[in-house]
Design a protein around this motif. Structure first.
Motif, PDB file in Angstrom:
ATOM      1  N   SER A 161       0.810  -1.217   0.000  1.00 24.70           N
ATOM      2  CA  SER A 161       0.000   0.000   0.000  1.00 24.70           C
ATOM      3  C   SER A 161       0.849   1.275   0.000  1.00 24.70           C
ATOM      4  CB  SER A 161      -0.939   0.016   1.211  1.00 24.70           C
ATOM      5  OG  SER A 161      -0.184  -0.009   2.415  1.00 24.70           O
ATOM      6  N   GLU A 162       2.142   1.150   0.264  1.00 29.99           N
ATOM      7  CA  GLU A 162       3.050   2.294   0.269  1.00 29.99           C
ATOM      8  C   GLU A 162       3.837   2.415  -1.038  1.00 29.99           C
ATOM      9  OE1 GLU A 162       4.465   2.667   4.853  1.00 29.99           O
ATOM     10  OE2 GLU A 162       5.186   0.879   3.779  1.00 29.99           O
ATOM     11  N   GLY A 163       3.445   1.656  -2.040  1.00 26.45           N
ATOM     12  CA  GLY A 163       4.199   1.593  -3.281  1.00 26.45           C
ATOM     13  C   GLY A 163       4.498   2.932  -3.923  1.00 26.45           C
ATOM     14  N   ARG A 164       3.564   3.863  -3.877  1.00 22.07           N
ATOM     15  CA  ARG A 164       3.789   5.154  -4.530  1.00 22.07           C
ATOM     16  C   ARG A 164       4.939   5.930  -3.878  1.00 22.07           C
ATOM     17  NH1 ARG A 164       1.251   5.515  -8.719  1.00 22.07           N
ATOM     18  NH2 ARG A 164       1.798   7.666  -9.145  1.00 22.07           N
ATOM     19  N   GLU A 165       5.259   5.604  -2.637  1.00 22.40           N
ATOM     20  CA  GLU A 165       6.377   6.255  -1.958  1.00 22.40           C
ATOM     21  C   GLU A 165       7.727   5.889  -2.591  1.00 22.40           C
ATOM     22  OE1 GLU A 165       6.267   5.941   2.348  1.00 22.40           O
ATOM     23  OE2 GLU A 165       4.071   5.870   2.273  1.00 22.40           O
ATOM     24  N   LEU A 166       7.756   4.819  -3.376  1.00 24.60           N
ATOM     25  CA  LEU A 166       8.994   4.419  -4.041  1.00 24.60           C
ATOM     26  C   LEU A 166       9.465   5.466  -5.043  1.00 24.60           C
ATOM     27  CD1 LEU A 166       8.282   0.653  -4.786  1.00 24.60           C
ATOM     28  CD2 LEU A 166       9.748   1.589  -2.992  1.00 24.60           C
ATOM     29  N   LEU A 167       8.530   6.227  -5.604  1.00 28.58           N
ATOM     30  CA  LEU A 167       8.906   7.236  -6.598  1.00 28.58           C
ATOM     31  C   LEU A 167       9.929   8.224  -6.040  1.00 28.58           C
ATOM     32  CD1 LEU A 167       5.439   7.954  -8.249  1.00 28.58           C
ATOM     33  CD2 LEU A 167       7.363   6.663  -9.224  1.00 28.58           C
ATOM     34  N   ALA A 168       9.797   8.572  -4.777  1.00 25.58           N
ATOM     35  CA  ALA A 168      10.749   9.509  -4.151  1.00 25.58           C
ATOM     36  C   ALA A 168      12.148   8.909  -4.063  1.00 25.58           C
ATOM     37  CB  ALA A 168      10.254   9.911  -2.762  1.00 25.58           C
ATOM     38  N   GLN A 169      12.245   7.593  -4.173  1.00 28.39           N
ATOM     39  CA  GLN A 169      13.538   6.912  -4.143  1.00 28.39           C
ATOM     40  C   GLN A 169      14.018   6.532  -5.546  1.00 28.39           C
ATOM     41  OE1 GLN A 169      14.082   3.916  -1.139  1.00 28.39           O
ATOM     42  NE2 GLN A 169      12.514   4.824   0.156  1.00 28.39           N
ATOM     43  N   GLY A 170      13.303   6.991  -6.560  1.00 24.79           N
ATOM     44  CA  GLY A 170      13.700   6.710  -7.935  1.00 24.79           C
ATOM     45  C   GLY A 170      13.337   5.324  -8.415  1.00 24.79           C
ATOM     46  N   ILE A 171      12.325   4.724  -7.804  1.00 24.63           N
ATOM     47  CA  ILE A 171      11.909   3.357  -8.139  1.00 24.63           C
ATOM     48  C   ILE A 171      10.467   3.363  -8.622  1.00 24.63           C
ATOM     49  CG2 ILE A 171      11.527   1.036  -7.216  1.00 24.63           C
ATOM     50  CD1 ILE A 171      13.730   1.665  -5.145  1.00 24.63           C
ATOM     51  N   GLY A 172      10.202   2.599  -9.682  1.00 22.06           N
ATOM     52  CA  GLY A 172       8.855   2.447 -10.208  1.00 22.06           C
ATOM     53  C   GLY A 172       8.518   0.981 -10.413  1.00 22.06           C
ATOM     54  N   ILE A 173       7.222   0.728 -10.610  1.00 26.43           N
ATOM     55  CA  ILE A 173       6.747  -0.639 -10.853  1.00 26.43           C
ATOM     56  C   ILE A 173       5.644  -0.590 -11.908  1.00 26.43           C
ATOM     57  CG2 ILE A 173       5.740  -2.736  -9.866  1.00 26.43           C
ATOM     58  CD1 ILE A 173       6.588  -1.772  -7.095  1.00 26.43           C
ATOM     59  N   THR A 174       5.695  -1.531 -12.826  1.00 22.16           N
ATOM     60  CA  THR A 174       4.637  -1.728 -13.818  1.00 22.16           C
ATOM     61  C   THR A 174       4.554  -3.221 -14.115  1.00 22.16           C
ATOM     62  OG1 THR A 174       3.752  -0.962 -15.945  1.00 22.16           O
ATOM     63  CG2 THR A 174       6.123  -1.413 -15.856  1.00 22.16           C
ATOM     64  N   ASN A 175       3.652  -3.590 -14.999  1.00 23.16           N
ATOM     65  CA  ASN A 175       3.513  -4.974 -15.445  1.00 23.16           C
ATOM     66  C   ASN A 175       3.496  -5.007 -16.962  1.00 23.16           C
ATOM     67  OD1 ASN A 175       3.013  -6.534 -12.904  1.00 23.16           O
ATOM     68  ND2 ASN A 175       1.339  -5.075 -12.736  1.00 23.16           N
ATOM     69  N   ILE A 176       3.894  -6.133 -17.531  1.00 26.23           N
ATOM     70  CA  ILE A 176       3.807  -6.255 -18.981  1.00 26.23           C
ATOM     71  C   ILE A 176       2.357  -6.417 -19.424  1.00 26.23           C
ATOM     72  CG2 ILE A 176       4.209  -8.757 -19.092  1.00 26.23           C
ATOM     73  CD1 ILE A 176       5.958  -8.094 -21.647  1.00 26.23           C
ATOM     74  N   VAL A 177       1.530  -7.044 -18.594  1.00 24.67           N
ATOM     75  CA  VAL A 177       0.095  -7.179 -18.865  1.00 24.67           C
ATOM     76  C   VAL A 177      -0.649  -6.563 -17.684  1.00 24.67           C
ATOM     77  CG1 VAL A 177      -1.821  -8.799 -19.222  1.00 24.67           C
ATOM     78  CG2 VAL A 177       0.416  -9.271 -20.255  1.00 24.67           C
ATOM     79  N   ALA A 178      -1.589  -5.695 -17.977  1.00 24.84           N
ATOM     80  CA  ALA A 178      -2.284  -4.974 -16.908  1.00 24.84           C
ATOM     81  C   ALA A 178      -3.409  -5.771 -16.269  1.00 24.84           C
ATOM     82  CB  ALA A 178      -2.841  -3.657 -17.449  1.00 24.84           C
ATOM     83  N   ARG A 179      -4.031  -6.685 -17.015  1.00 26.84           N
ATOM     84  CA  ARG A 179      -5.215  -7.353 -16.460  1.00 26.84           C
ATOM     85  C   ARG A 179      -4.841  -8.455 -15.479  1.00 26.84           C
ATOM     86  NH1 ARG A 179      -7.362 -12.207 -18.597  1.00 26.84           N
ATOM     87  NH2 ARG A 179      -6.126 -13.021 -20.332  1.00 26.84           N
ATOM     88  N   GLU A 180      -5.706  -8.622 -14.485  1.00 31.77           N
ATOM     89  CA  GLU A 180      -5.465  -9.623 -13.461  1.00 31.77           C
ATOM     90  C   GLU A 180      -5.900 -11.000 -13.948  1.00 31.77           C
ATOM     91  OE1 GLU A 180      -9.698  -8.294 -12.375  1.00 31.77           O
ATOM     92  OE2 GLU A 180      -7.965  -7.426 -13.349  1.00 31.77           O
TER      93      GLU A 180
END
Length: 183
Positions: A67-86
Motif C-alpha cells: 500500500s506504500e508503493g507510490r512512496e517508491l517514486l521519491a527513491q527513484g523506483i517504479g513498478i509496472t507490469n507487462i500485462v495490466a489485467r489480473e
C-alpha cells in the motif's frame, strides 16, 4: 517523438503503474494476481516476497508495504507490469496479451527513460523479448531505450525454482550494480 502510452479501451488496469520520468529503476512484473487486483497494489499477495527482497536486496532503506508503493517514486523506483489485467496465473494470459503488453511497455520505457529495467522473473523477460530462448537471471547484454536490463527471479510463492537466499543474491547483485556510484 514517442507515441503516447495507451492501453486497450476495453480493459481496466486494476493496479496502477508507479512510474515517473528518469527513474533509477523500473521493476516489471508479469501481471497482477487476484490478491493484487483486489488490493489495488503491486505484489500484494502475502506469499510474494517482492517487498522483503527489495529491502533486504538493497533497493530500499526499509521494507515497504504494498500500500506504500507510490512512496517508491521519491527513491527513484517504479513498478509496472507487462500485462495490466489480473488473472489467477500466467497460464491465463494469451499471446495477444503479451503482444499488446510488449508494445505498451516499450512505449513506457521510451517515454519515461528509466536508467534500468528489472524484469521480475524469467517468464516476463521472455514475454517481453517474444522468444523462448534460454535466459538466466542477472544483467542482460541488451539495452532498452538506453536502460540497463536485469532479470531477477520471480518471488511469487509459486516459484519453486529458487530458494529465498538465491533470490536475494540476485536482488543484491542488481542493486549493487545499479547503486555502485552512490558510495
Amino acid at each position: 517523438m514517442v507515441p503516447p502510452v495507451t492501453a486497450s479501451v476495453h480493459r481496466r488496469d486494476p493496479v496502477p503503474d508507479i512510474i515517473a520520468d528518469d527513474l533509477d529503476v523500473l521493476f516489471v512484473g508479469i501481471n497482477p494476481g487476484f490478491a493484487s487486483a483486489r488490493a489495488g497494489h503491486h505484489f500484494a499477495n502475502p506469499a510474494n516476497g517482492f517487498w522483503r527482497l527489495m529491502h533486504e536486496g538493497g533497493f530500499t532503506q526499509r521494507r515497504f508495504l504494498p500500500s506504500e508503493g507510490r512512496e517508491l517514486l521519491a527513491q527513484g523506483i517504479g513498478i509496472t507490469n507487462i500485462v495490466a489485467r489480473e488473472t489467477a496465473g500466467v497460464k491465463d494470459l494469451t499471446r495477444e496479451d503479451f503482444d499488446e503488453g510488449r508494445r505498451i511497455l516499450e512505449r513506457k520505457i521510451a517515454r519515461f527513460r528509466p536508467k534500468a529495467v528489472v524484469f521480475v522473473g524469467v517468464t516476463v523477460y521472455r514475454a517481453f523479448r517474444g522468444d523462448t530462448s534460454a535466459i538466466t537471471c542477472g544483467e542482460q547484454p541488451e539495452r532498452i531505450a538506453g536502460a540497463r536490463v536485469f532479470v531477477v527471479p520471480n518471488p511469487s510463492g509459486r516459484n519453486a525454482h529458487y530458494r529465498y537466499e538465491d533470490m536475494l543474491a540476485f536482488f543484491r547483485d542488481a542493486a549493487s550494480q545499479l547503486y555502485a556510484h552512490r558510495g
